[in-house]
Design a protein around this motif. Structure first.
Motif, PDB file in Angstrom:
ATOM      1  N   ALA A   2       0.716  -1.202   0.003  1.00  0.00           N
ATOM      2  CA  ALA A   2       0.173  -0.173   0.408  1.00  0.00           C
ATOM      3  C   ALA A   2       0.400   1.109   0.076  1.00  0.00           C
ATOM      4  O   ALA A   2       1.603   1.337   0.580  1.00  0.00           O
ATOM      5  N   MET A   3       0.423   2.324  -1.209  1.00  0.00           N
ATOM      6  CA  MET A   3       1.018   3.116  -0.888  1.00  0.00           C
ATOM      7  C   MET A   3       0.370   4.961   0.007  1.00  0.00           C
ATOM      8  O   MET A   3       0.027   4.247   0.965  1.00  0.00           O
ATOM      9  N   SER A   4       1.757   5.864   0.813  1.00  0.00           N
ATOM     10  CA  SER A   4       1.520   6.145   1.627  1.00  0.00           C
ATOM     11  C   SER A   4       2.675   7.789   1.383  1.00  0.00           C
ATOM     12  O   SER A   4       3.435   6.853   0.369  1.00  0.00           O
ATOM     13  N   SER A   5       2.462   8.395   2.014  1.00  0.00           N
ATOM     14  CA  SER A   5       3.440  10.016   1.590  1.00  0.00           C
ATOM     15  C   SER A   5       4.493   9.351   2.286  1.00  0.00           C
ATOM     16  O   SER A   5       6.160   9.381   1.716  1.00  0.00           O
ATOM     17  N   SER A   6       4.728   8.855   3.969  1.00  0.00           N
ATOM     18  CA  SER A   6       5.914   8.507   4.042  1.00  0.00           C
ATOM     19  C   SER A   6       6.753   7.396   3.489  1.00  0.00           C
ATOM     20  O   SER A   6       8.268   7.176   4.046  1.00  0.00           O
ATOM     21  N   LEU A   7       6.104   6.367   2.888  1.00  0.00           N
ATOM     22  CA  LEU A   7       6.288   5.130   2.256  1.00  0.00           C
ATOM     23  C   LEU A   7       7.389   5.485   0.886  1.00  0.00           C
ATOM     24  O   LEU A   7       8.615   5.359   0.327  1.00  0.00           O
ATOM     25  N   GLN A   8       6.892   6.346   0.596  1.00  0.00           N
ATOM     26  CA  GLN A   8       6.842   7.156  -1.015  1.00  0.00           C
ATOM     27  C   GLN A   8       8.170   7.788  -0.525  1.00  0.00           C
ATOM     28  O   GLN A   8       9.087   8.108  -1.680  1.00  0.00           O
ATOM     29  N   GLN A   9       8.492   8.586   0.495  1.00  0.00           N
ATOM     30  CA  GLN A   9       9.803   9.159   0.593  1.00  0.00           C
ATOM     31  C   GLN A   9      10.779   8.296   0.941  1.00  0.00           C
ATOM     32  O   GLN A   9      11.800   9.418   1.083  1.00  0.00           O
ATOM     33  N   ALA A  10      11.004   7.982   1.225  1.00  0.00           N
ATOM     34  CA  ALA A  10      11.719   6.743   2.130  1.00  0.00           C
ATOM     35  C   ALA A  10      12.153   5.901   0.764  1.00  0.00           C
ATOM     36  O   ALA A  10      13.725   5.692   0.728  1.00  0.00           O
ATOM     37  N   ILE A  11      11.557   5.441  -0.256  1.00  0.00           N
ATOM     38  CA  ILE A  11      11.452   5.403  -1.359  1.00  0.00           C
ATOM     39  C   ILE A  11      12.655   6.055  -2.114  1.00  0.00           C
ATOM     40  O   ILE A  11      13.650   6.365  -2.670  1.00  0.00           O
ATOM     41  N   ASN A  12      12.074   7.194  -2.373  1.00  0.00           N
ATOM     42  CA  ASN A  12      12.228   8.574  -3.406  1.00  0.00           C
ATOM     43  C   ASN A  12      13.471   8.612  -2.422  1.00  0.00           C
ATOM     44  O   ASN A  12      14.372   8.909  -3.331  1.00  0.00           O
ATOM     45  N   GLU A  13      14.430   8.966  -0.971  1.00  0.00           N
ATOM     46  CA  GLU A  13      15.367   8.757  -0.404  1.00  0.00           C
ATOM     47  C   GLU A  13      17.224   7.623  -1.417  1.00  0.00           C
ATOM     48  O   GLU A  13      17.608   8.175  -1.287  1.00  0.00           O
ATOM     49  N   LEU A  14      15.884   6.907  -1.612  1.00  0.00           N
ATOM     50  CA  LEU A  14      16.965   5.434  -2.161  1.00  0.00           C
ATOM     51  C   LEU A  14      17.648   5.323  -3.689  1.00  0.00           C
ATOM     52  O   LEU A  14      18.848   5.573  -4.168  1.00  0.00           O
ATOM     53  N   GLY A  15      16.097   6.235  -4.507  1.00  0.00           N
ATOM     54  CA  GLY A  15      16.260   6.229  -5.579  1.00  0.00           C
ATOM     55  C   GLY A  15      15.525   6.618  -6.939  1.00  0.00           C
ATOM     56  O   GLY A  15      14.230   6.591  -5.839  1.00  0.00           O
ATOM     57  N   PRO A  16      15.573   6.308  -8.135  1.00  0.00           N
ATOM     58  CA  PRO A  16      14.532   6.843  -8.807  1.00  0.00           C
ATOM     59  C   PRO A  16      13.539   5.630  -8.834  1.00  0.00           C
ATOM     60  O   PRO A  16      14.506   4.489  -9.595  1.00  0.00           O
ATOM     61  N   VAL A  17      12.947   5.204  -8.934  1.00  0.00           N
ATOM     62  CA  VAL A  17      11.656   3.985  -9.171  1.00  0.00           C
ATOM     63  C   VAL A  17      11.704   3.918 -10.595  1.00  0.00           C
ATOM     64  O   VAL A  17      11.690   4.985 -11.359  1.00  0.00           O
ATOM     65  N   SER A  18      12.198   2.693 -11.238  1.00  0.00           N
ATOM     66  CA  SER A  18      12.716   2.943 -12.853  1.00  0.00           C
ATOM     67  C   SER A  18      11.493   1.119 -12.941  1.00  0.00           C
ATOM     68  O   SER A  18      11.242   1.635 -14.720  1.00  0.00           O
ATOM     69  N   TYR A  19      11.304   0.718 -12.389  1.00  0.00           N
ATOM     70  CA  TYR A  19      10.645  -0.863 -12.418  1.00  0.00           C
ATOM     71  C   TYR A  19       9.851  -1.036 -11.720  1.00  0.00           C
ATOM     72  O   TYR A  19       9.871  -1.153 -10.414  1.00  0.00           O
TER      73      TYR A  19
END
Length: 230
Positions: free
Chosen positions: A43-60
């Motif tokens: 499930a998507m959330s703003s906090s999860l998306q922020q944590a993901i974005n800190e790792l790098g760009p989502v390409s796949y």
């Protein structure tokens, strides 16, 4: 997000199923070029998306099993430039506009980071499993599951586990119970060859989508599960 190896993270989540909680796990791999590969999105959330974005760009975005697409569209909306790779049954459930079907013979666009095999002749799942070299991880969706023993189950959820889920095979380290039913395997010899090919990978842990990550004697446990199909 919890890092469990070189360039690999997991996110724990859950969903309700028949009155109890089913644990879910999303796996994120940072490829050698810095881009992210997201397996079995939760499930998507703003906090999860922020944590993901800190790792790098989502390409796949990877939904590698017919039964794991509930939040896929949310991730596509959040990352419209990401390439989408799905199992064969998902386009019938999610109105995807652009996607690739994971299937044998397809080009491995993640060469150098990931190897993969698609489960043959099991249309119920059409699952693809992955091997991440840098962390020596086998990444699965439903093929292998690992439920902790809990003698103190109580309430409705405990009763469901004890009298419904465990008797049909959702217990301990197991394969997806439907795979034990003969009608799901349309070509048993091909399925056994698939298991043997997976066993040849040099993994030391199995990142499951349901249950605890298998970190002790992972290859031996996989071999034991595979032997039950011989």
């Amino acid at each position: 997000m919890r890092q469990i190896g070189d360039d690999i993270w997991v996110h724990e989540d859950s969903r309700k199923m028949l009155g109890t909680k089913l644990g879910l796990r999303m796996t994120v791999v940072r490829l050698q070029d810095g881009r992210l590969w997201v397996h079995s999105p939760t499930a998507m959330s703003s906090s999860l998306q922020q944590a993901i974005n800190e790792l790098g760009p989502v390409s796949y975005l990877v939904a590698a099993n017919n039964h794991h697409s509930r939040w896929l569209q949310d991730w596509i909306d959040a990352y419209p430039d990401a390439e989408v790779y799905v199992s064969a049954g998902i386009p019938r459930k999610v109105p995807l506009s652009s996607y690739h079907i994971l299937q044998r013979g397809m080009e491995n666009v993640w060469q150098g980071d990931l190897e993969w095999y698609t489960m043959p002749s099991v249309p119920l799942f059409n699952e693809t499993v992955f091997y991440h070299r840098h962390s020596s991880s086998l990444i699965v969706t439903d093929l292998v599951q690992n439920y902790p023993e809990n003698p103190n189950k109580a309430g409705f959820a405990g009763a469901m586990a004890k009298y419904v889920f465990e008797p049909i095979g959702f217990k301990g380290c197991c394969v997806a119970p439907p795979l034990k039913m003969g009608f799901t395997l349309k070509d048993k010899p091909a399925f056994n060859r698939f298991l043997q090919s997976v066993q040849e990978w040099d993994f030391d842990k199995i990142i499951v989508t349901h249950g605890n990550i298998i970190e002790d004697d992972a290859k031996a446990k996989f071999a034991l599960l595979s032997s039950r199909f011989a």
